[in-house]
Design a protein around this motif. Structure first.
Motif, PDB file in Angstrom:
ATOM      1  N   LEU A  16       0.834  -1.196   0.000  1.00 42.76           N
ATOM      2  CA  LEU A  16       0.000   0.000   0.000  1.00 42.76           C
ATOM      3  C   LEU A  16       0.871   1.249   0.000  1.00 42.76           C
ATOM      4  CD1 LEU A  16      -2.718  -1.111   2.597  1.00 42.76           C
ATOM      5  CD2 LEU A  16      -2.850  -1.175   0.095  1.00 42.76           C
ATOM      6  N   GLY A  17       1.903   1.236  -0.818  1.00 45.20           N
ATOM      7  CA  GLY A  17       2.807   2.368  -0.915  1.00 45.20           C
ATOM      8  C   GLY A  17       3.876   2.336   0.156  1.00 45.20           C
ATOM      9  N   TRP A  18       4.612   3.449   0.273  1.00 45.84           N
ATOM     10  CA  TRP A  18       5.707   3.525   1.238  1.00 45.84           C
ATOM     11  C   TRP A  18       5.219   3.799   2.645  1.00 45.84           C
ATOM     12  CZ3 TRP A  18      10.449   2.836   2.990  1.00 45.84           C
ATOM     13  CH2 TRP A  18      10.857   3.588   4.098  1.00 45.84           C
ATOM     14  N   GLN A  19       4.417   4.834   2.843  1.00 45.60           N
ATOM     15  CA  GLN A  19       4.174   5.391   4.169  1.00 45.60           C
ATOM     16  C   GLN A  19       3.392   4.465   5.088  1.00 45.60           C
ATOM     17  OE1 GLN A  19       2.526   9.312   4.062  1.00 45.60           O
ATOM     18  NE2 GLN A  19       2.949   9.712   6.206  1.00 45.60           N
ATOM     19  N   SER A  20       3.876   4.351   6.321  1.00 44.12           N
ATOM     20  CA  SER A  20       3.265   3.496   7.331  1.00 44.12           C
ATOM     21  C   SER A  20       1.788   3.825   7.532  1.00 44.12           C
ATOM     22  CB  SER A  20       4.018   3.642   8.653  1.00 44.12           C
ATOM     23  OG  SER A  20       3.481   2.790   9.632  1.00 44.12           O
ATOM     24  N   GLN A  21       0.979   2.781   7.708  1.00 44.17           N
ATOM     25  CA  GLN A  21      -0.449   2.933   7.956  1.00 44.17           C
ATOM     26  C   GLN A  21      -0.847   2.074   9.141  1.00 44.17           C
ATOM     27  OE1 GLN A  21      -2.950   2.402   4.520  1.00 44.17           O
ATOM     28  NE2 GLN A  21      -1.473   3.356   3.127  1.00 44.17           N
ATOM     29  N   ALA A  22      -1.992   2.404   9.722  1.00 48.52           N
ATOM     30  CA  ALA A  22      -2.447   1.686  10.908  1.00 48.52           C
ATOM     31  C   ALA A  22      -2.603   0.192  10.641  1.00 48.52           C
ATOM     32  CB  ALA A  22      -3.756   2.281  11.407  1.00 48.52           C
TER      33      ALA A  22
END
Length: 274
Positions: A16-22
């Motif tokens: 789901l891309g690079w940036q960290s998600q919950a």
């Protein structure tokens, strides 16, 4: 405390891309998990060029601070032993404290690989975008030149874009064709959210004859995302690399060799060496 820079390559189809998600399932999540295991301490990372869902990276630059003492080769081999097959650390350097993966960056480079054919190829699924309508290379090249320079790119930014300003400086766009394959190269000081995919949507419309090359100028002037083409497929988009001042010693990317593995074609200068 040491500052470490990493060059990360990944096949982004399953992320789901690079940036960290919950919910996890991002490249940053899986990299920080591997770093935590390798260093035996919590690790936070900062990158240049945050990618979206399904977008790939050839040389994404990341930095972190740590007290861990390891050889540079141990960093590479140790982290890659802990990462999934779709993510790999390509190099590791120790950098001075004033290096910052995001704020020290002077330019960013993306490439987009597109195949035009009446039938899609399942072997390229997720890694090379596809269109079935013929494309006019010269029309797209003419339109692309209107985008070079400093412009307000509001017509090509996502509604979710959090950038303070829509103004960016596009330093270079190059479009090449070999057979069924088209390679688009974009270089700028920075990019807006979905900017390249929205530019690709416009360029494909122009290449298919649905709009003239001058449409690029019209959209820049109107600054209205609603007037432009739909956001194009993520699968052909690769973060190729990031430029830094020479004193930091950050390795530059060589995307053509990896693109050759995908398409079997040489583009640009590498084509002369084939």
């Amino acid at each position: 405390m040491r500052r470490i820079a990493l060059g990360v390559c990944y096949e982004g189809t399953s992320w789901l891309g690079w940036q960290s998600q919950a919910g996890g399932n991002t490249v940053q999540d899986v990299l920080e998990q591997a770093l935590g295991r390798f260093t035996a301490q919590p690790v936070s990372t900062i990158c240049a060029g945050r990618t979206d869902t399904g977008v790939h990276a050839l040389n994404q630059v990341v930095h972190l601070d740590t007290t861990a003492e390891r050889s540079l080769e141990s960093w590479v081999r140790g982290l890659n032993a802990l990462l999934p097959d779709s993510v790999s650390v390509q190099w590791v350097n120790e950098v001075p404290d004033d290096f910052h993966a995001r704020f020290s960056a002077q330019g960013r480079h993306y490439v987009y690989l597109l195949r035009q054919h009446r039938v899609r190829s399942p072997l390229l699924q997720g890694r090379v975008a596809w269109v079935y309508r013929p494309l006019d290379l010269a029309q797209m090249q003419e339109a692309a030149q209107h985008l070079v320079g400093q412009h307000d790119f509001s017509a090509f930014r996502s509604s979710q874009c959090q950038a303070a300003s829509p103004v960016r400086t596009m330093t270079h766009i190059r479009i090449e064709q070999q057979g069924d394959f088209f390679l688009f190269r974009f270089s700028a000081n920075a990019f807006l959210h979905h900017m390249i995919r929205n530019l690709m949507g416009m360029l494909v419309y122009i290449g298919q004859g649905r709009q003239p090359p001058s449409w690029a100028l019209h959209l820049l002037a109107q600054r209205d995302r609603r007037l432009s083409a739909p956001t194009f497929d993520a699968s052909g988009l690769y973060l190729a690399g990031v430029d830094y001042p020479e004193q930091f010693g950050i390795p530059s990317s060589k995307p053509d060799d990896l693109l050759y593995e995908l398409s079997g074609l040489r583009f640009g200068e590498t084509a002369q060496k084939k």
